[in-house]
Design a protein around this motif. Structure first.
Motif, PDB file in Angstrom:
ATOM      1  N   GLN A 200      -3.432  53.327  22.091  1.00 20.28           N
ATOM      2  CA  GLN A 200      -2.970  54.016  21.130  1.00 20.28           C
ATOM      3  C   GLN A 200      -3.133  53.276  19.696  1.00 20.28           C
ATOM      4  OE1 GLN A 200       1.005  55.257  22.278  1.00 20.28           O
ATOM      5  NE2 GLN A 200       0.382  56.912  23.427  1.00 20.28           N
ATOM      6  N   GLY A 201      -2.781  54.130  18.848  1.00 19.76           N
ATOM      7  CA  GLY A 201      -2.573  53.466  17.275  1.00 19.76           C
ATOM      8  C   GLY A 201      -3.664  52.741  16.577  1.00 19.76           C
ATOM      9  N   ALA A 202      -4.843  52.912  17.198  1.00 22.59           N
ATOM     10  CA  ALA A 202      -5.912  52.125  16.311  1.00 22.59           C
ATOM     11  C   ALA A 202      -6.228  52.876  15.059  1.00 22.59           C
ATOM     12  CB  ALA A 202      -7.198  52.121  17.206  1.00 22.59           C
ATOM     13  N   GLY A 203      -6.560  52.258  13.975  1.00 25.02           N
ATOM     14  CA  GLY A 203      -6.881  52.901  12.725  1.00 25.02           C
ATOM     15  C   GLY A 203      -5.654  52.748  11.839  1.00 25.02           C
ATOM     16  N   THR A 204      -5.429  53.638  10.975  1.00 22.20           N
ATOM     17  CA  THR A 204      -4.324  53.732  10.236  1.00 22.20           C
ATOM     18  C   THR A 204      -3.070  54.757  10.685  1.00 22.20           C
ATOM     19  OG1 THR A 204      -5.560  53.196   8.063  1.00 22.20           O
ATOM     20  CG2 THR A 204      -3.398  54.055   7.939  1.00 22.20           C
ATOM     21  N   SER A 205      -2.018  54.387  10.770  1.00 23.62           N
ATOM     22  CA  SER A 205      -0.724  55.031  11.445  1.00 23.62           C
ATOM     23  C   SER A 205       0.383  55.055  10.486  1.00 23.62           C
ATOM     24  CB  SER A 205      -0.365  54.684  12.595  1.00 23.62           C
ATOM     25  OG  SER A 205      -1.385  54.590  13.860  1.00 23.62           O
ATOM     26  N   SER A 206       0.854  56.021  10.232  1.00 21.84           N
ATOM     27  CA  SER A 206       2.237  56.270   9.202  1.00 21.84           C
ATOM     28  C   SER A 206       3.234  56.994  10.080  1.00 21.84           C
ATOM     29  CB  SER A 206       1.723  57.057   7.944  1.00 21.84           C
ATOM     30  OG  SER A 206       0.756  56.317   7.314  1.00 21.84           O
ATOM     31  N   VAL A 207       4.361  56.580   9.819  1.00 22.46           N
ATOM     32  CA  VAL A 207       5.865  57.205  10.304  1.00 22.46           C
ATOM     33  C   VAL A 207       6.474  57.707   9.197  1.00 22.46           C
ATOM     34  CG1 VAL A 207       6.971  55.184  10.524  1.00 22.46           C
ATOM     35  CG2 VAL A 207       7.842  57.066  11.732  1.00 22.46           C
ATOM     36  N   ILE A 208       6.578  59.000   9.197  1.00 19.39           N
ATOM     37  CA  ILE A 208       7.186  59.811   7.916  1.00 19.39           C
ATOM     38  C   ILE A 208       8.440  60.473   8.085  1.00 19.39           C
ATOM     39  CG2 ILE A 208       6.465  61.672   6.223  1.00 19.39           C
ATOM     40  CD1 ILE A 208       3.700  61.456   7.472  1.00 19.39           C
ATOM     41  N   TRP A 209       9.498  60.096   7.081  1.00 16.03           N
ATOM     42  CA  TRP A 209      10.907  60.745   7.112  1.00 16.03           C
ATOM     43  C   TRP A 209      10.843  61.836   6.008  1.00 16.03           C
ATOM     44  CZ3 TRP A 209      10.148  55.433   7.756  1.00 16.03           C
ATOM     45  CH2 TRP A 209      10.069  54.851   9.199  1.00 16.03           C
ATOM     46  N   GLY A 210      11.079  62.938   6.322  1.00 17.16           N
ATOM     47  CA  GLY A 210      11.461  63.758   5.171  1.00 17.16           C
ATOM     48  C   GLY A 210      10.341  65.017   5.137  1.00 17.16           C
ATOM     49  N   ASP A 211      10.723  66.304   4.365  1.00 23.28           N
ATOM     50  CA  ASP A 211       9.924  67.131   4.458  1.00 23.28           C
ATOM     51  C   ASP A 211       9.466  67.532   3.153  1.00 23.28           C
ATOM     52  OD1 ASP A 211       9.031  69.958   4.412  1.00 23.28           O
ATOM     53  OD2 ASP A 211      10.378  70.836   5.801  1.00 23.28           O
ATOM     54  N   GLN A 212       8.242  67.363   2.964  1.00 22.28           N
ATOM     55  CA  GLN A 212       7.785  67.225   1.569  1.00 22.28           C
ATOM     56  C   GLN A 212       7.552  68.689   0.980  1.00 22.28           C
ATOM     57  OE1 GLN A 212       6.824  64.530  -0.386  1.00 22.28           O
ATOM     58  NE2 GLN A 212       6.750  66.137  -1.963  1.00 22.28           N
ATOM     59  N   THR A 213       7.696  69.554   1.688  1.00 19.67           N
ATOM     60  CA  THR A 213       7.778  71.062   1.152  1.00 19.67           C
ATOM     61  C   THR A 213       9.317  71.223   0.605  1.00 19.67           C
ATOM     62  OG1 THR A 213       6.077  72.011   2.570  1.00 19.67           O
ATOM     63  CG2 THR A 213       7.407  73.636   1.467  1.00 19.67           C
ATOM     64  N   GLN A 214      10.167  70.949   1.181  1.00 20.35           N
ATOM     65  CA  GLN A 214      11.585  71.063   1.014  1.00 20.35           C
ATOM     66  C   GLN A 214      11.978  70.218  -0.241  1.00 20.35           C
ATOM     67  OE1 GLN A 214      13.922  73.124   2.508  1.00 20.35           O
ATOM     68  NE2 GLN A 214      15.078  72.655   0.434  1.00 20.35           N
ATOM     69  N   LEU A 215      11.267  68.887  -0.426  1.00 17.70           N
ATOM     70  CA  LEU A 215      11.672  68.012  -1.420  1.00 17.70           C
ATOM     71  C   LEU A 215      10.943  68.622  -2.748  1.00 17.70           C
ATOM     72  CD1 LEU A 215      10.848  64.484   0.062  1.00 17.70           C
ATOM     73  CD2 LEU A 215      12.985  65.572  -0.412  1.00 17.70           C
ATOM     74  N   THR A 216       9.751  69.230  -2.690  1.00 17.89           N
ATOM     75  CA  THR A 216       9.196  69.827  -3.675  1.00 17.89           C
ATOM     76  C   THR A 216       9.899  71.032  -4.250  1.00 17.89           C
ATOM     77  OG1 THR A 216       7.126  68.950  -3.111  1.00 17.89           O
ATOM     78  CG2 THR A 216       6.955  70.877  -4.678  1.00 17.89           C
ATOM     79  N   ASP A 217      10.547  72.035  -3.200  1.00 19.42           N
ATOM     80  CA  ASP A 217      11.108  73.308  -3.625  1.00 19.42           C
ATOM     81  C   ASP A 217      12.657  72.560  -4.150  1.00 19.42           C
ATOM     82  OD1 ASP A 217       9.102  74.794  -2.710  1.00 19.42           O
ATOM     83  OD2 ASP A 217      10.109  75.198  -0.719  1.00 19.42           O
ATOM     84  N   ASP A 218      13.019  71.768  -3.794  1.00 16.85           N
ATOM     85  CA  ASP A 218      14.388  71.175  -4.390  1.00 16.85           C
ATOM     86  C   ASP A 218      14.169  70.718  -5.745  1.00 16.85           C
ATOM     87  OD1 ASP A 218      15.881  71.881  -2.008  1.00 16.85           O
ATOM     88  OD2 ASP A 218      15.840  69.893  -1.241  1.00 16.85           O
ATOM     89  N   ALA A 219      13.024  70.095  -6.088  1.00 16.30           N
ATOM     90  CA  ALA A 219      12.775  69.548  -7.517  1.00 16.30           C
ATOM     91  C   ALA A 219      12.525  70.834  -8.187  1.00 16.30           C
ATOM     92  CB  ALA A 219      11.424  68.691  -7.052  1.00 16.30           C
ATOM     93  N   ALA A 220      12.121  71.958  -7.984  1.00 17.22           N
ATOM     94  CA  ALA A 220      11.925  72.923  -8.769  1.00 17.22           C
ATOM     95  C   ALA A 220      13.114  73.738  -8.957  1.00 17.22           C
ATOM     96  CB  ALA A 220      10.833  73.883  -8.109  1.00 17.22           C
ATOM     97  N   ASP A 221      14.048  73.453  -8.210  1.00 18.76           N
ATOM     98  CA  ASP A 221      15.192  74.521  -8.271  1.00 18.76           C
ATOM     99  C   ASP A 221      16.257  74.074  -9.496  1.00 18.76           C
ATOM    100  OD1 ASP A 221      17.714  75.588  -7.771  1.00 18.76           O
ATOM    101  OD2 ASP A 221      17.709  75.551  -5.524  1.00 18.76           O
TER     102      ASP A 221
END
Length: 268
Positions: A200-221
């Motif tokens: 497993q894990g060959a190449g590039t792997s990222s672990v992500i925390w957060g929901d980008q759609t929600q963050l973008t919506d909140d920024a526009a609120d």
């Protein structure tokens, strides 16, 4: 009588000629032919030599384009197994002291547009690059220090405070992605936040925390002044009884290979 004999000769000659044609046609049908061929192909892969150089690839499409390049932790690292990126800062803001157990969301990190003129809330992530070509496993762990008001004798500790990383999402271009799960990090203990078993894990792997759609919506609120990332939280028990002061802590991230002799984990 001579005429009849002549006709017989003619007929015999005709038959003989036809017979020879049939024999010749039979030989042509079974002649050897070749209609296929092969070409050898070869490539030998060796350990990648780009290491930690270059820039970090955003694991989630940024809400603004273009963006400034995201620099790796160590641009000079040239080994085949590298920790490319970790969150730069987990800021939980200025919060009111609570007499009960409290949970504080992290202020969302930001990504900067090209030239630094604009910025937008962005998910937090850690990224690993594995170009060893061995398909052996690795493990990314994090350790948290105590939250304190300083380093002197008068420094106060936020006793029992923990950081929670919830609902991680893995971004991996290959078919065998590493794994991650929700973790709560206590000071002084190392916790695995993303790991890859053998294969497993060959190449590039990222672990992500957060929901980008929600963050973008909140920024526009217009009703939201500060955009928070609810996937990263500071947990403070009532027993901590904090003072009215700034508390800081350090997270130390460590990437290890799990390909050691006898199965032990070896740091890289």
């Amino acid at each position: 009588m001579k005429r009849l004999n002549s006709m017989k000769l003619i007929r015999l000659a005709t038959v003989a000629t036809l017979g020879s044609s049939l024999v010749a046609g039979s030989v042509s049908t079974f002649a050897a032919e070749n209609r296929t061929g092969t070409t050898d192909n070869e490539v030998t892969f060796i350990e990648g030599d780009d290491g930690g150089g270059g820039t970090v690839e955003p694991p989630v499409e940024p809400p603004i384009e273009p963006i400034d390049p995201i620099d790796p932790i160590d641009p000079g690292a040239d080994g085949p197994l590298n920790l490319m990126y970790v969150p730069k800062k987990m800021d939980f803001g200025s919060v009111g002291i609570s007499a009960t157990d409290a949970v504080y969301n992290m202020i969302a990190e930001e990504i900067t547009g090209s030239g630094g003129t604009v910025s937008a809330p962005y998910v937090s992530f850690a990224q690993v690059k594995d170009t060893r070509g061995t398909h052996e496993g690795w493990d990314l762990k994090v350790e948290l220090s105590n939250f304190t008001t300083g380093s002197g004798a008068s420094a106060k500790t936020l006793a029992g405070a923990q950081v929670k990383l919830s609902d991680p999402v893995i971004d991996h271009a290959g078919t065998s992605a590493p794994t991650a799960s929700t973790v709560t990090i206590e000071p002084g203990s190392k916790v695995s936040v993303m790991s890859a078993a053998d294969g497993q894990g060959a190449g590039t792997s990222s672990v992500i925390w957060g929901d980008q759609t929600q963050l973008t919506d909140d920024a526009a609120d217009p009703d939201i002044d500060v955009v928070e990332n609810e996937a990263i939280q500071l947990l403070v028990p009532a027993s901590a009884t904090p003072e009215a002061a700034k508390y800081t802590a350090t997270m130390t991230w460590e990437l290890s290979s799990t390909a050691g002799v006898g199965g032990e984990t070896l740091p890289q």
